[in-house]
Design a protein around this motif. Sequence first.
Motif, short mmCIF file in Angstrom:
data_model
loop_
_atom_site.label_atom_id
_atom_site.label_comp_id
_atom_site.label_asym_id
_atom_site.label_seq_id
_atom_site.Cartn_x
_atom_site.Cartn_y
_atom_site.Cartn_z
N ALA A 1 55.66 -3.73 13.01
CA ALA A 1 54.33 -3.20 12.69
C ALA A 1 54.15 -3.33 11.18
O ALA A 1 55.07 -3.05 10.40
CB ALA A 1 54.20 -1.74 13.09
N ALA A 2 52.97 -3.77 10.79
CA ALA A 2 52.59 -3.81 9.38
C ALA A 2 51.53 -2.73 9.18
O ALA A 2 50.53 -2.69 9.90
CB ALA A 2 52.04 -5.18 9.00
N LEU A 3 51.76 -1.87 8.21
CA LEU A 3 50.84 -0.77 7.90
C LEU A 3 50.25 -1.06 6.53
O LEU A 3 50.95 -0.97 5.51
CB LEU A 3 51.59 0.56 7.90
CG LEU A 3 52.46 0.82 9.14
CD1 LEU A 3 53.28 2.08 8.96
CD2 LEU A 3 51.61 0.90 10.38
N LEU A 4 48.99 -1.43 6.50
CA LEU A 4 48.31 -1.75 5.24
C LEU A 4 47.74 -0.47 4.67
O LEU A 4 47.15 0.35 5.39
CB LEU A 4 47.22 -2.78 5.47
CG LEU A 4 47.69 -4.23 5.65
CD1 LEU A 4 48.44 -4.42 6.95
CD2 LEU A 4 46.52 -5.18 5.57
N ARG A 5 47.89 -0.31 3.37
CA ARG A 5 47.49 0.93 2.70
C ARG A 5 46.12 0.78 2.05
O ARG A 5 45.86 -0.16 1.31
CB ARG A 5 48.53 1.27 1.64
CG ARG A 5 48.27 2.57 0.94
CD ARG A 5 49.43 2.86 -0.03
NE ARG A 5 49.20 4.09 -0.72
CZ ARG A 5 48.56 4.18 -1.88
NH1 ARG A 5 48.11 3.11 -2.48
NH2 ARG A 5 48.39 5.35 -2.45
N GLY A 6 45.24 1.75 2.30
CA GLY A 6 43.99 1.88 1.56
C GLY A 6 42.94 0.82 1.80
O GLY A 6 42.20 0.49 0.87
N ILE A 7 42.86 0.30 3.02
CA ILE A 7 41.81 -0.69 3.30
C ILE A 7 40.74 -0.08 4.19
O ILE A 7 40.98 0.92 4.87
CB ILE A 7 42.37 -1.97 3.95
CG1 ILE A 7 42.97 -1.65 5.33
CG2 ILE A 7 43.37 -2.65 3.04
CD1 ILE A 7 43.17 -2.87 6.20
N ASN A 8 39.56 -0.68 4.16
CA ASN A 8 38.44 -0.27 5.03
C ASN A 8 38.12 1.22 4.93
O ASN A 8 37.79 1.86 5.91
CB ASN A 8 38.71 -0.67 6.49
CG ASN A 8 38.89 -2.16 6.65
OD1 ASN A 8 38.40 -2.95 5.84
ND2 ASN A 8 39.59 -2.56 7.69
N SER B 1 35.62 3.89 3.34
CA SER B 1 34.29 4.08 2.74
C SER B 1 33.66 2.76 2.29
O SER B 1 33.02 2.69 1.25
CB SER B 1 34.37 5.03 1.55
OG SER B 1 34.89 6.27 1.95
N GLY B 2 33.87 1.72 3.06
CA GLY B 2 33.26 0.42 2.78
C GLY B 2 33.93 -0.37 1.67
O GLY B 2 33.42 -1.41 1.25
N HIS B 3 35.06 0.10 1.18
CA HIS B 3 35.77 -0.58 0.10
C HIS B 3 36.99 -1.32 0.63
O HIS B 3 37.56 -0.95 1.63
CB HIS B 3 36.20 0.41 -0.98
CG HIS B 3 35.05 1.15 -1.59
ND1 HIS B 3 34.12 0.55 -2.41
CD2 HIS B 3 34.66 2.44 -1.49
CE1 HIS B 3 33.21 1.43 -2.79
NE2 HIS B 3 33.52 2.60 -2.24
N ARG B 4 37.37 -2.37 -0.11
CA ARG B 4 38.54 -3.17 0.22
C ARG B 4 38.52 -3.56 1.71
O ARG B 4 39.44 -3.26 2.46
CB ARG B 4 39.82 -2.43 -0.15
CG ARG B 4 39.89 -2.20 -1.65
CD ARG B 4 40.97 -1.25 -2.11
NE ARG B 4 42.23 -1.39 -1.48
CZ ARG B 4 43.32 -1.99 -2.00
NH1 ARG B 4 43.24 -2.52 -3.19
NH2 ARG B 4 44.44 -2.04 -1.34
N LYS B 5 37.46 -4.25 2.07
CA LYS B 5 37.26 -4.62 3.47
C LYS B 5 38.23 -5.71 3.92
O LYS B 5 38.35 -6.75 3.29
CB LYS B 5 35.82 -5.09 3.68
CG LYS B 5 34.82 -3.97 3.55
CD LYS B 5 33.43 -4.45 3.86
CE LYS B 5 32.44 -3.30 3.68
NZ LYS B 5 31.09 -3.70 4.00
N VAL B 6 38.89 -5.41 5.01
CA VAL B 6 39.80 -6.35 5.66
C VAL B 6 39.45 -6.33 7.15
O VAL B 6 39.96 -5.49 7.89
CB VAL B 6 41.28 -5.97 5.43
CG1 VAL B 6 42.21 -6.90 6.20
CG2 VAL B 6 41.62 -5.99 3.94
N PRO B 7 38.57 -7.23 7.58
CA PRO B 7 38.25 -7.28 9.02
C PRO B 7 39.51 -7.61 9.83
O PRO B 7 40.29 -8.50 9.46
CB PRO B 7 37.22 -8.40 9.11
CG PRO B 7 36.64 -8.51 7.73
CD PRO B 7 37.77 -8.17 6.81
N MET B 8 39.70 -6.90 10.91
CA MET B 8 40.92 -7.06 11.70
C MET B 8 41.04 -8.47 12.29
O MET B 8 42.15 -9.00 12.38
CB MET B 8 41.00 -5.99 12.79
CG MET B 8 41.17 -4.57 12.24
SD MET B 8 42.68 -4.30 11.26
CE MET B 8 42.07 -4.45 9.58
N ALA B 9 39.93 -9.10 12.67
CA ALA B 9 40.01 -10.47 13.20
C ALA B 9 40.56 -11.42 12.13
O ALA B 9 41.39 -12.29 12.42
CB ALA B 9 38.64 -10.94 13.68
#
Length: 189
Positions: free
Chosen positions: A6-13, A15-23
Amino acid sequence: MATRYAALLRGINVSGHRKVPMAELRTVLAGLGLGDVQTYLQSGNAVFSSGSDDGEDVEDGEEALRVRLERAVEKHFGFPVDCVVREGTYLRAIADACPFPAAELEGKQLHVTFFSERVGPERFAALDQAAFLPEEFRIGDRALYLYAPEGLGRSKLAEALGRPALTKGIIGTTRNWNTVVKLVELTRD
């Protein structure tokens, strides 16, 4: 046979900041040669398969995957994102070692902060735990368990635990218990 991570990304998505769409994240992971890539929720949880049963040290595998993933995410999305990568067996051990009665609590009341490295009780020794009751925390293996009966958003203890003086030099990312349980399920071999 490949190992599930599992990869746990910190602080994305947030309040609309640092957007990383899951697709797009799934595409980035697949581009690294990782297999059976899945994401869970929009908060930066991904699971995948990598490697083979060749006796590789798990710590080295997790670290190497973390570095590859952080570089690929920054290259693709244009900003750095801290990640914590953990093997599925580790996640199961964390769930099994929970010092709180998880089955009796709501998922929003119990959280796990996954750290980039081991932390000892001395890091949090200056924190007066009694001042935050009924909220409590316990330290685990590269993790911290937090019981917050009113949820993380209202937790004064979570706020105190997140102070820079206590988190200096380590990466930590928190997931509620429902997410931990789902990641355990998704990383089963």
